[in-house]
Each structure stands twice: as C-alpha cells, then as structure tokens.
Design a protein around this motif. Structure first.
Motif, mmCIF file in Angstrom:
data_model
loop_
_atom_site.group_PDB
_atom_site.id
_atom_site.type_symbol
_atom_site.label_atom_id
_atom_site.label_comp_id
_atom_site.label_asym_id
_atom_site.label_seq_id
_atom_site.Cartn_x
_atom_site.Cartn_y
_atom_site.Cartn_z
ATOM 1 N N ALA A 70 0.809 -1.223 0.000
ATOM 2 C CA ALA A 70 0.000 0.000 0.000
ATOM 3 C C ALA A 70 0.840 1.271 0.000
ATOM 4 O O ALA A 70 0.467 2.259 -0.638
ATOM 5 N N GLU A 71 1.971 1.256 0.710
ATOM 6 C CA GLU A 71 2.726 2.498 0.879
ATOM 7 C C GLU A 71 3.300 2.976 -0.459
ATOM 8 O O GLU A 71 3.031 4.109 -0.866
ATOM 9 N N SER A 74 0.345 3.703 -3.126
ATOM 10 C CA SER A 74 -0.425 4.936 -2.952
ATOM 11 C C SER A 74 0.441 6.152 -3.290
ATOM 12 O O SER A 74 -0.050 7.137 -3.836
ATOM 13 N N ARG A 101 -5.949 5.179 0.935
ATOM 14 C CA ARG A 101 -4.701 5.853 1.270
ATOM 15 C C ARG A 101 -4.433 6.976 0.266
ATOM 16 O O ARG A 101 -4.006 8.070 0.641
ATOM 17 N N GLN B 129 -6.755 2.947 6.540
ATOM 18 C CA GLN B 129 -5.854 3.280 5.446
ATOM 19 C C GLN B 129 -5.668 4.797 5.376
ATOM 20 O O GLN B 129 -4.565 5.294 5.119
ATOM 21 N N MET B 130 -6.751 5.536 5.603
ATOM 22 C CA MET B 130 -6.669 7.007 5.562
ATOM 23 C C MET B 130 -5.818 7.524 6.710
ATOM 24 O O MET B 130 -4.996 8.435 6.541
ATOM 25 N N ALA B 132 -3.438 5.962 8.138
ATOM 26 C CA ALA B 132 -2.039 5.644 7.811
ATOM 27 C C ALA B 132 -1.465 6.718 6.884
ATOM 28 O O ALA B 132 -0.346 7.190 7.074
ATOM 29 N N ALA B 133 -2.253 7.134 5.890
ATOM 30 C CA ALA B 133 -1.776 8.165 4.959
ATOM 31 C C ALA B 133 -1.556 9.484 5.696
ATOM 32 O O ALA B 133 -0.539 10.151 5.503
ATOM 33 N N GLN B 139 0.850 0.478 6.981
ATOM 34 C CA GLN B 139 -0.438 -0.121 7.332
ATOM 35 C C GLN B 139 -0.444 -1.627 7.093
ATOM 36 O O GLN B 139 0.120 -2.112 6.114
ATOM 37 N N THR B 141 -3.511 -4.015 6.789
ATOM 38 C CA THR B 141 -4.974 -4.088 6.812
ATOM 39 C C THR B 141 -5.448 -5.537 6.781
ATOM 40 O O THR B 141 -4.747 -6.428 6.328
#
Ligand code: FAD
Ligand code: AMP
Lengths: 308, 250
Positions: A70-71, A74, A101, B129-130, B132-133, B139, B141
């Motif tokens: 994800a990192e 995104s 994200r 997730q938000m 984490a951003a 994250q 999940t």
C-alpha cells in the motif's frame, strides 16, 4: 473528464476484474487510462491495452511495486492523480488497501464499492450489508472510487491503446513483503465463475467439502463457503462469501448447509438463480432461494452429483 | 508501548434495518446499537497485547455523538485503560474520523493503532488506510495475525487469493479481520469498574480538525427484493427445474 484505473493482476496475468472497472469508467465518461504497477508486468500491460475503451496504458514496472504494498502504490498513484478527475480500482483486497490511502493523501473522500453510475459525481452503493442502497454525490474535485465488479458487465477486448512507461519510483522503508500463501485451485475464481456452490457449517468438516467439489467439477463451478465454515477451519478464508468476504453474482448459486444470515446474503443475493439445500425448512436462506430443497445434504449431494 | 484503538458505534449486527419512508436515510430510531464487531476484535487484540506484556496502556477512542460513550465504556470494561471521546453530532465520514484520529496519534504517540477493517453501517473500509496516509505510517490491513517483535510488527493479511504477511516498522496502523481473535464478553465487575476509568471528551475544534463532509447522501432506498421461489420435492425435480425452467445447467 479523465479517469485513471488501477489494474488488478495476479500471477503475471491481468485479472478479470479490470474489465468490469473499465465498464464503470465508460459509464462515467471521458478518457480512460489504466495504470499497471508491479514488477515484470509487460505482458499484463499488453493485455490491458486490448480492453475496449482504454486510451492509454501507463506502466510502472519496478521492484518497488512488486506485491503491490500500500505504501509505495499509494505514493505512485498520488503522483499521477493530478492529471485526472477520477481514480478507480476494483473493490478487491488490493483496491481496498491502496485507494483510501490515495484519497487521504489527496484530502478527498473515497466512495467505496459503487454498483451504478448516475452521473460523473453521483453513484449508487450498498450500505448496511446491502440492506439499503445509497445514492451519494461527491463534492470533491478528485473522485476516488472502488468498484464492485458484479455491478458492471465487463468490457470486451478489441482495443489497442498505447503503452507508456512511468518513471516515478516510490521509496519505502516502512513495509516489507515477507510471504504469501495462496490457495491453489484449478477451478474458476469465485468472482468470475458462472456457477458457485458454497458450503456452510452444516458441512460438518473440511473433508465433506469433497461432496461439493464433485458437483463443482461437473458444473465448472467455483466453491465458496460461509463464514461459519471458514471460522470452524473447514476451508481457507479466501472462500468466504458475504458482506466481509467475496461478493459474487453468478448465474447459479447453490447454498448447502447455510442458514442464510444477512451477512452471507449480502455476498450472493444478486445471483441470477439461487438454490438452497438445507435440512431445516425454516432456514432464512429459503426466503431468497428460487429452488429450495429441504433435505439432509449428505443424502442430497451424492444424488445430485450422480444425476448431473 | 501504548496502543490506540478506534471504536465505532453502529447498529447491532443482528438487526435488519429499515429505510425511512421518505428515502432520506435508514431509520435508526429505537434500534439496538452496539460496538462495530470489527472494533470488538480490535479492542480484544490490544488487550491481549497488554496481557502479554507487549503493550503498557490501551486507549480507546471514538468520534461521534454523546451516546457513543456507551461503546467507550464497553471498551473500558473489556480492558482498555482510558478513553477519549471526540464529540460530534454531525454525520462523520471516514476521512473526518481519520483526521481526528490522526491528531490523537500526534498527541498520544502510540506504538500501534488498531482499527476495525470495516464499519458494518457504511461498509466503507477506509478509515485505517486514511489514518495511515495522514500520519505517514505503514499499514497492515485485514489482519488475521499480529506479531510485535521489537520495533517491528508482522501482520498476516487476509487477501483475495489467500494470506499475505508483511513486516512494518513501528509505529504502524493495523485493521482487523474477523479471524484475528474471538473477543471476550465483559464481566459484570469489569463493567462496574469501567464506570470509574477516565474518559476525556474533546471537540473537533479542540483538536483543530475540520471534519466537514465531502459527500451528500441524496437518497437511501431498499434493495430490490427477491421473489421467494418454490420448494422442490426431490433432487430429480431440482435437476429438472435447473435444466428446463431456469436453464442454468445443460
Ligand atoms: C461483522 C460480521 C461479518 C460477517 N460476515 C460474514 C460473511 O462475509 N459471510 C458469511 O457467510 N457470514 C458472515 N458473518 C456471519 C453470519 O452472521 C453467520 O454467522 C454465518 O453466515 C453463518 O454461517 P452458516 O450459515 O454456515 O452457519 P449456521 O447459521 O450455523 O447454519 C448452518 C445451517 O446448516 C444446516 N444444516 C446442518 N446440518 C445439515 C445437514 N446435514 N444437511 C442440510 N443442512 C444442514 C442447518 O439447518 C443450518 O441452517 C458475519 C458476521 C459478523 C458479525
Ligand atoms: N467515527 C469513528 N470513530 C472511531 N473509529 C472509527 C470511526 N469511524 C471508523 N472508525 C474506525 O475505522 C474502522 C473502519 O471504519 P470504516 O473505514 O469507516 O468502514 C472502524 O472499525 C473503526 O475502528
């Protein structure tokens, strides 16, 4: 309008989900670009270029995007999103992991799991385990959306979009891929199968799922399960159908030894034809079944396999 | 290590909701409310980490109306040490909740934040997730296993094809899947004790966050009802119907 779609792919192949997301993008309207991110993804990019309606394929081929963590994913989409009015992905575990994200990095809301497009800013989506359908309008300039693939018929092939490389490489020192344990099966994917046969707690144990497999082989079906069957350890988690598992809408869904809790119905009640086999004639599953058979599954399944 | 756990007040998962006749929203009057099931799993995981000596303090947080303090008390009864209520009577979207939580992460400096993967009312699956951003944290999940080891955590994630394990540097954000653990029930003495545990109330303004909604809810409708079908008397009849009436098998 211009739309960027995050391509879904597994094991070096384009996943069927993407063709459904492209259909949602066509319903929104505008230019459609697809992003293929991963390592060694040239063949996937070629396959994506053939999807009808796609104008351009953007390929980020780099070890940084292997396993689609994800990192870095995104960060990549955040970098590209400035060119677009909409960013879409399938409501798969990848799309669900990455897109919120992106939305937060852009300070916009995400609209999750749309099943219909009313206009470029207005969408329908199920809430409360599908017991209500909400129509929501986005007030953000950038719309970040995940798409429930069962809501949109896949686009066909026949396009020939241009392919271009994306150079951006995200740094990531925060997360590392350790391992994956993927279910091996020669059967069709749950989400894509025309026939799904699922077992619940009534199956009694994992071995008894063989009774479903014999029928699945004859029908070319995928095998699913209720949460209770997964929780009891009969079968792995990737087989769970429902509100918090996979959403399926095949031509034929056969529920065996499943009571029909709302959380299970949420994942299969849009199937075209539903069959329920349950020994309890009061089981709620019969309220949604087109054909209900009140029977002991241990009698009914061998007979069904034999008569198909 | 401190753990922050986010809990949301939602309709009880056993209740079948009704849509309001004017289609403006679902009708929640006199409906049984509860802690989101995924949040129960988040609280349980945090409490177990404390029992194992990995965590030193568990702080439960909610963003929502006054009534949501009931769910904070539940978290306290289940073993959280203290609670923070960010009070808001407006509709809170996932992004707004994530912004409030991000401020609390800044203030509290937890080593781990655990949230549910999905609230069963909006079915959004976004907030963790938000968060984490917004905090710039890694994250993990849809967790079915969480193993803290020094300044890292290994999270086993339930993904479409099976399981994936990732290693994250701490602090990190984790969201729970159903099989992470089986939550305990609160015992009466613990429910009594929870009444005395500290519960701070803050407003979004105290935190300096703007939680304005970004989407308009235009309409809420009931889904198309399925017509109840028929009962067949035998496997033969079933096969016949599927072949000749529904024509879904050949
Ligand atoms: C937050 C949350 C999310 C959830 N998400 C999901 C989800 O995504 N998917 C999901 O499925 N569930 C989900 N659930 C669980 C759901 O509420 C039910 O507990 C679950 O679906 C029940 O599974 P079941 O029907 O297999 O088991 P049961 O409800 O125990 O039903 C078993 C059925 O088998 C029948 N049976 C038993 N023996 C036989 C036999 N020999 N022959 C024929 N019939 C037999 C019984 O009559 C009974 O109807 C969720 C729950 C929560 C709280
Ligand atoms: N208003 C809220 N207050 C506290 N936690 C929340 C709130 N909304 C969402 N969460 C957390 O985020 C998880 C996922 O919610 P969502 O992303 O909204 O589906 C929930 O299980 C909670 O842990």
């Amino acid at each position: 309008m211009s739309i960027l779609i995050l391509t879904e792919h597994h094991d070096g192949a384009l996943a069927g989900a993407t063709a459904h997301v492209v259909a949602a993008a066509k319903a929104i309207g505008g230019d459609i670009d697809v992003l293929v991110a991963g390592e060694g993804v040239a063949a996937i990019a070629e396959a994506a270029a053939k999807l009808d309606g796609v104008s351009k394929v953007r390929v980020a081929d780099n070890a940084a995007y292997a396993h689609q963590l994800a990192e870095p994913m995104s960060a990549l989409i955040n970098e590209l999103a400035g060119d677009y009015s909409h960013v879409l992905a399938a409501a798969s575990t990848t799309g669900k992991n990455v897109l919120p994200r992106v939305a937060a990095l852009k300070d916009v809301a995400q609209i999750s799991e749309i099943i219909a497009v009313e206009s470029p800013d207005t969408f329908k989506r199920p809430i409360y385990a599908g017991n209500a359908i909400a129509t929501v309008q986005s007030e953000d300039a950038l719309k970040v959306i995940t798409v429930r693939t069962t809501g949109f018929d896949a686009v066909s092939e026949g396009g020939s979009a241009g392919v271009e490389a994306v150079d951006f490489v995200a740094d990531n020192s925060q997360s590392t891929f350790i391992k994956e344990e993927l279910a091996q099966s020669d059967r069709p994917e749950l989400g894509a199968a025309k026939v799904v046969i699922s077992g619940g707690r009534g199956m009694g144990n994992g071995d008894n799922f063989k009774l479903l497999e014999g029928i699945a082989d004859k029908l070319g079906a995928a095998v699913g399960a209720s949460r209770a069957a997964v929780d009891a350890g009969f079968v792995p988690n990737d087989m769970q159908v429902g509100q918090t598992g996979k959403i399926v809408a095949p031509e034929l869904y056969i529920a065996v030894g499943i009571s029909g809790a709302i959380q299970h119905l949420a994942g299969m009640k849009d199937s075209k034809v539903i069959v329920a086999i349950n020994k309890d004639e009061e089981a709620p599953i019969f309220q949604v079944a087109d054909y209900g058979l009140v029977a002991d599954l241990f009698d009914a399944l061998p007979e069904l396999e034999q008569k198909l | 290590m401190k753990i922050l756990v986010a809990v949301k007040r939602v309709i009880d998962y056993n209740v079948k909701i009704r849509v309001k006749p004017d289609h403006s929203d679902v009708d929640l009057t006199n409906v049984k409310m509860a802690m989101n099931p995924f949040c129960e799993i988040a609280v349980e995981e945090a409490v177990r980490l404390k029992e194992k000596g990995v965590a030193t303090e568990v702080v439960a947080v909610t963003v929502g109306p006054k009534a949501a303090q009931e769910q904070l008390r539940t978290a306290l009864a289940l073993g959280a040490d203290r609670a923070i209520h960010v009070e808001s009577d407006e509709r809170v979207e996932s992004l707004g909740a994530a912004k409030a939580l991000a401020k609390l992460v800044e203030e509290e400096q937890p080593g781990l934040v655990i949230l549910g993967k999905q609230a069963i009312d909006t079915d959004n699956n976004q907030t963790g997730q938000m968060l984490a951003a917004l905090t710039g944290l890694p994250q993990g999940t849809f967790a079915s296993e969480v193993a803290v080891d020094g300044d890292k955590v290994q999270v086993t994630r339930e993904i479409d094809g099976g399981l994936q394990t990732v290693e994250l540097s701490l602090p990190a954000i984790v969201t729970t899947d159903l099989r992470l653990n089986e939550p305990r029930y609160a015992k009466l003495p613990d429910i009594m004790k929870a009444k005395k545990k500290p519960l701070d109330v803050k407003s979004p303004a105290d935190l300096g966050v703007e939680m304005a909604t970004r989407t308009k809810l235009l309409k809420v409708e009931p889904p198309a009802e399925r017509q109840g079908g028929i009962k067949v008397g035998s496997v033969d009849e079933l096969v016949d119907k599927l072949k000749n009436e529904a024509k879904v098998i050949s």
